[in-house]
Design a protein around this motif. Sequence first.
Motif, PDB file in Angstrom:
ATOM      1  N   ASP A 193       0.553   3.971   1.403  1.00 26.75           N
ATOM      2  CA  ASP A 193       0.618   4.646   2.695  1.00 26.75           C
ATOM      3  C   ASP A 193       1.535   3.928   3.676  1.00 26.75           C
ATOM      4  O   ASP A 193       1.680   4.359   4.832  1.00 26.75           O
ATOM      5  N   TRP A 205      -0.385  -0.323  -4.389  1.00 19.64           N
ATOM      6  CA  TRP A 205      -1.840  -0.177  -4.419  1.00 19.64           C
ATOM      7  C   TRP A 205      -2.242   1.090  -3.681  1.00 19.64           C
ATOM      8  O   TRP A 205      -1.781   1.358  -2.569  1.00 19.64           O
ATOM      9  N   ASP A 206      -3.069   1.908  -4.334  1.00 12.05           N
ATOM     10  CA  ASP A 206      -3.593   3.124  -3.718  1.00 12.05           C
ATOM     11  C   ASP A 206      -5.032   2.845  -3.288  1.00 12.05           C
ATOM     12  O   ASP A 206      -5.931   2.717  -4.130  1.00 12.05           O
ATOM     13  N   SER A 207      -5.254   2.753  -1.977  1.00 13.97           N
ATOM     14  CA  SER A 207      -6.584   2.409  -1.451  1.00 13.97           C
ATOM     15  C   SER A 207      -7.603   3.495  -1.758  1.00 13.97           C
ATOM     16  O   SER A 207      -8.795   3.205  -1.952  1.00 13.97           O
ATOM     17  N   ASP A 238       0.850  -1.187   0.000  1.00  8.39           N
ATOM     18  CA  ASP A 238       0.000   0.000   0.000  1.00  8.39           C
ATOM     19  C   ASP A 238       0.887   1.239   0.000  1.00  8.39           C
ATOM     20  O   ASP A 238       1.918   1.278   0.681  1.00  8.39           O
ATOM     21  N   ARG A 243      -8.238   3.196  -5.405  1.00  7.57           N
ATOM     22  CA  ARG A 243      -8.631   1.814  -5.708  1.00  7.57           C
ATOM     23  C   ARG A 243      -8.007   1.372  -7.026  1.00  7.57           C
ATOM     24  O   ARG A 243      -8.650   0.768  -7.891  1.00  7.57           O
TER      25      ARG A 243
END
Length: 491
Positions: free
Chosen positions: A184, A205-207, A182, A210
């Motif tokens: 972050d 992956w950028d939550s 992720d 998405r």
Amino acid sequence: MLSPGMDSAREGGGVAGTVLIPMNFVWSYGGRSVYLSGSFTGWTNLYPMSPVEGCPTVFQVICSLTPGYHQYKFFVDGEWRHDENQPCISCTYGIVNTVLLARESDYIPPPMSTAVSSLTNMDVDNEAFQQLVRISDGSLHEAVPRVRETDLEVSRHRVSLFLSTHTVYELLPESGKIITLDVDLPVKQAFHILYEQGISIAPLWDSFKRQFVGVLSALDFILILRELGNHGSNLTEEELETHTISAWKEGKGYLNRQIDGHGRALRRGLIHAGPYDNMKDVALKILENQVATVPIIHSSSEDGSFPQLLHLASLSGILKCICRYFRHSSNSLPVLQLPIFAIPMGTWVSEIGQPNQRPLAKLRASASLSSALSLLVQAQVSSIPIVDDNDSLLDIYSRSDITALAKNRTYAHINLEDMTIHQALQLGQDPYSAYEFNSQRCEMCLRTDLLQEVMDRFANPGIRRLVIVEAGSRRVEGIVSLSDIFKFLLG
């Protein structure tokens, strides 16, 4: 195949008062027990050949021969064999290899049989392999097999046709796992994960979006360490504890001066492919963007929402498909039967390679880790051969080795200028132990190896480059990478 001027040679057919020339005979095709015999022994003695350290399929023996014409064969695992890629003739002893050692004054080329080509299982231009070995003032002159333009065009067309008609869906394994990070996540934690999982790259992956938005690689860690070592840097070790991947990618854009008209950092879009894209397009994406892998992403919706990461496509996987497809029809690709030193690819030392190509990057084990990291970045290479004072291969320092510094926060306790490459590679071991050749890390080949053999090696997972060495001495002569293979095959 043959080289003069080596010490501790065996006597082979010498006569008192005759000058003997030490020659190195090499068998490069494996076996459990390999012996050499020839006309210089009266075909009665068998000389045992020893495996070359780090090259288990390569055997060698040194014999002192008188100037003149000699015949020889190899006795491999109880069977008589000859090297199809060296000069050979048909005689009383079947097909035998030949070598001519001569002085400049009395050098007369012997007649070479062209009838042998029908007896081999390789559909190649026999003239290209009729090499005459010639000694003059202690130097070796070896004819270079020529790459015929028609053979090159035919081979490239067939490879291109195969790749264009097969999709990357065929690369998907039946089962497996992909580590995704992720954006972050703190950078420090991310590199601990890379080290613990034994990987050098991971998709991001950028939550919030998405979406998969990029990748984190060992090169990022190299750039971060270099930035930490820069006294004018705004990034401190304390900030690294909380610095997120997203923040690093933003800062990386400023470091590379990739900013838009409003002063904002420009982010490079994710280079990816779909499962039904053809292999040629994916291979070209990897080459053109100079990346190691391309994520294969599938989404069942038209707007691309709910993406599924299926696989990380690499040149290794694509090459494995090529080797598997042409395994029983290698004759349809004539260039596969050429030795790699006859092919315009790879990076070579100046006395062997093309003078207009970039020089081969090498370092001593005593060089600083800082110099290694700088060379990896500035020369845009993925690995550097580590050599001794004789330029013999000791080890390899690759981008992925940098993740070892994540263990126990080693990166926070070292100075890149003070730590040597030896010490960096010995982390977790005795840093004061003698630096010896590391056969487990060094993937090597000989310049006389055929392109087909080199491609088969590259088809094995984890092998991205081969160091080309001189048999016996392990003197580094060049390096060939996966991307070199594809640049040659795709033109």
